[in-house]
Design a protein around this motif. Structure first.
Motif, PDB file in Angstrom:
ATOM      1  N   ILE A  90       0.842  -1.405   0.020  1.00 31.61           N
ATOM      2  CA  ILE A  90       0.023   0.063  -0.004  1.00 31.61           C
ATOM      3  C   ILE A  90       0.933   1.248  -0.001  1.00 31.61           C
ATOM      4  CG2 ILE A  90      -1.533   1.155   1.342  1.00 31.61           C
ATOM      5  CD1 ILE A  90      -2.680  -1.419   2.449  1.00 31.61           C
ATOM      6  N   ALA A  91       1.735   1.197   0.761  1.00 33.89           N
ATOM      7  CA  ALA A  91       3.141   2.476   1.041  1.00 33.89           C
ATOM      8  C   ALA A  91       3.359   2.416  -0.442  1.00 33.89           C
ATOM      9  CB  ALA A  91       3.810   2.216   1.791  1.00 33.89           C
ATOM     10  N   ASP A  92       3.917   1.528  -1.224  1.00 33.52           N
ATOM     11  CA  ASP A  92       4.399   1.675  -2.490  1.00 33.52           C
ATOM     12  C   ASP A  92       3.553   2.538  -3.388  1.00 33.52           C
ATOM     13  OD1 ASP A  92       6.862   0.574  -1.618  1.00 33.52           O
ATOM     14  OD2 ASP A  92       6.430  -1.418  -2.088  1.00 33.52           O
ATOM     15  N   SER A  93       2.301   2.142  -3.302  1.00 28.56           N
ATOM     16  CA  SER A  93       1.359   2.492  -4.254  1.00 28.56           C
ATOM     17  C   SER A  93       1.264   4.211  -4.292  1.00 28.56           C
ATOM     18  CB  SER A  93      -0.199   2.250  -4.231  1.00 28.56           C
ATOM     19  OG  SER A  93      -0.624   2.539  -2.822  1.00 28.56           O
ATOM     20  N   VAL A  94       1.600   4.779  -2.980  1.00 28.25           N
ATOM     21  CA  VAL A  94       1.629   6.268  -2.861  1.00 28.25           C
ATOM     22  C   VAL A  94       3.064   6.762  -2.631  1.00 28.25           C
ATOM     23  CG1 VAL A  94      -0.462   6.032  -2.034  1.00 28.25           C
ATOM     24  CG2 VAL A  94       1.505   6.065  -0.342  1.00 28.25           C
ATOM     25  N   SER A  95       4.080   6.141  -3.167  1.00 23.59           N
ATOM     26  CA  SER A  95       5.491   6.517  -2.843  1.00 23.59           C
ATOM     27  C   SER A  95       5.794   7.609  -3.699  1.00 23.59           C
ATOM     28  CB  SER A  95       6.148   5.123  -2.881  1.00 23.59           C
ATOM     29  OG  SER A  95       6.079   4.811  -4.355  1.00 23.59           O
TER      30      SER A  95
END
Length: 510
Positions: free
Chosen positions: A363-368
């Motif tokens: 999930i964090a990678d999708s907004v990185s």
């Protein structure tokens, strides 16, 4: 001290409340106090008895020593007279043995008597008589040895030796009588102390038996009350379980009806809304056509149309159409959100073991890319595993992380931290921490309500994100709390059962 005071207050309330357990504890405390009193009384009596026994033993030793002195004096006198009558040395040996032993026996008697005010004067007189009698004996024996038997006999016939012996016998007999009287008194006192000790122990044993009987009766009554309460509790629990089951079924049916109603209403609202949007487009086209006609009319017949009509067609009508379009677009978004919540409430939960660290990392990678652009960072620490519904968990953490990115504090690089740990009682706790705008205390509950938003409204949205998050968390049997200050960032505390318990349809509806 802070811990002692509540404990004392609780103990005081327990003492003030008349209960069966308090009565049992009071009886046990009374029995313990009674035992302590009996032990103390027995100890005192034993000490007294021991003192009496020591006194009796001392009196016996004094009496024996006094008798030994008198016996040795008689032996010495007997040996003296035998030697004077027969001149045989063996009689003199009896005298010599007695004379040799007398000093030690007298010293022992003196030590035993000590500072006794009643016996010390008598012993002093015995010492004086003893010295004189020994001197008289030595003189008669010396005269006998030199053949002056007549003089020795004259000394004996004078009666002085008998007078001294009688005087010593009187004093020693008096010492023996005094000790005999004391012995009787000490024996009586010792017997009295023993009798008192036995009586106290017998009385205490009787009282303890009575207290034990009362305690057994109270304990039996207490156990009967507990059993009765247990049966009553089982009966109430059985009824409560049935009530809970019935109420759960009612709530489930009501929830399903609400969801169906929301779906139907949302679906039915879209039809007139689509019509409104369509007619709005037609009005817009009609307005354009009227505008074209007005343009041609102005060119062919200048001044034929008044300025007010031209302004209404070219300014007021487009403004009204844009307002209608914006309102219908917003209403369309709200209807879609309601439909999404309704569908989510009807979706069945599928529990599975979730590797939370990897899941939240994805999930964090999708907004990185958004975070990196402003020089921020998202840190996902090692998170404990969770057995729950994957889609719900992804939507919960996705919404929270998206909100943290969306509502960053201007001029401050984004910093988002996700961590967690296992909690006692089969729970798992997680935290989503950001350094964004924060939420004022009065809006902590408001932001979880449908269509309610807090702070500056400079970001797109319908106010459904956090309402959806709380709804999803509750469906999973968990809870969510917010800790935040305006301008200081926010921390969302999430708590889930380690294993999702499926209780039929868990949808919470809207």
């Amino acid at each position: 001290m802070k811990r002692i005071r509540p404990a004392l207050r609780t103990f005081g309330a327990f003492l003030r409340t008349p209960t069966l357990s308090r009565s049992i504890i009071a009886l046990l405390a009374l029995a313990i106090l009674l035992l302590l009193a009996v032990n103390a009384a027995t100890f005192v009596m034993i000490q007294r008895t021991s003192a009496y026994n020591d006194t009796v033993d001392h009196s016996q030793q004094v009496r024996l020593a006094a008798k030994d002195v008198l016996s040795l004096l008689i032996d010495a006198e007997t040996g003296q007279r035998g030697f004077m009558l027969t001149a045989r040395p063996e009689y003199l040996k009896v005298h010599d043995r007695a004379v040799a032993a007398l000093p030690d026996v007298l010293a022992q008697l003196d030590e035993l008597i000590g500072d006794d005010a009643e016996l010390t004067p008598r012993l002093a007189r015995v010492q004086v008589f003893y010295q004189e009698r020994m001197a008289l004996m030595d003189r008669t024996i010396g005269l006998t040895r030199t053949g002056r038997i007549g003089e020795a006999v004259s000394l004996i016939r004078s009666g002085r030796g008998k007078t001294l012996m009688d005087a010593m016998r009187v004093e020693l007999t008096a010492i023996d009588a005094v000790q005999a009287q004391r012995l009787v008194e000490r024996t009586r006192q010792s017997e009295w102390a023993s009798a008192v000790t036995v009586s106290v122990n017998a009385l205490a044993a009787l009282l303890i038996l009575i207290l034990a009987g009362i305690s057994v009766w109270l304990v039996r009554r207490y156990v009967e009350e507990i059993q009765t309460a247990h049966f009553e509790l089982d009966r109430v629990n059985a009824g409560l379980e049935n009530k809970v089951r019935d109420r759960t079924a009612e709530l489930t049916r009501a929830n399903e009806e609400i969801q169906r109603f929301a779906y139907i209403v949302s679906h039915d609202l879209r039809s007139p809304l689509v019509n409104v949007m369509g007619y709005t487009s037609e009005l817009e086209q009609v307005g354009k056509m009227v505008d074209e006609q007005l343009t041609q009319l102005e060119q062919t017949h200048p001044g034929a149309v008044d300025a007010e009509s031209i302004r209404a067609v070219r300014e007021d009508v487009p403004e009204a159409v844009n307002f209608i379009r914006a309102s219908t677009t917003k209403m369309d978004g709200l209807i879609k959100a309601i439909l999404r919540l309704s569908r989510e409430g009807r979706r069945g939960l599928v529990p599975e073991v979730l590797p939370m660290t990897a899941l939240v990392h994805a999930i964090a990678d999708s907004v990185s890319h958004q975070v990196v652009e402003v020089g921020g960072a998202v840190m996902v620490k090692d998170l404990p595993e969770l057995e729950s519904d994957r889609l719900s968990i992804e939507q919960i953490f996705g919404n929270l992380i998206d909100n943290a990115v969306k509502y960053q504090q201007p001029g401050r690089p984004i910093s988002i931290v996700v961590d967690g740990e296992e909690s006692p009682g089969g729970w798992v706790s997680y935290r989503v921490i950001d350094n964004g705008r924060g939420v004022s205390a009065r809006d902590h509950e408001r932001i979880f309500e449908l269509f309610r938003r807090a702070g500056r409204q400079d970001q797109p949205g319908e106010g459904l994100g956090l309402a959806f998050v709380r709804n999803s968390v509750r469906r999973l049997g968990g809870s969510i709390e917010l800790e935040s200050e305006l301008g200081q960032g926010s921390t969302f505390h999430l708590k889930f059962p380690k294993r999702l318990i499926m209780l039929g349809d868990q949808g919470d509806g809207l």
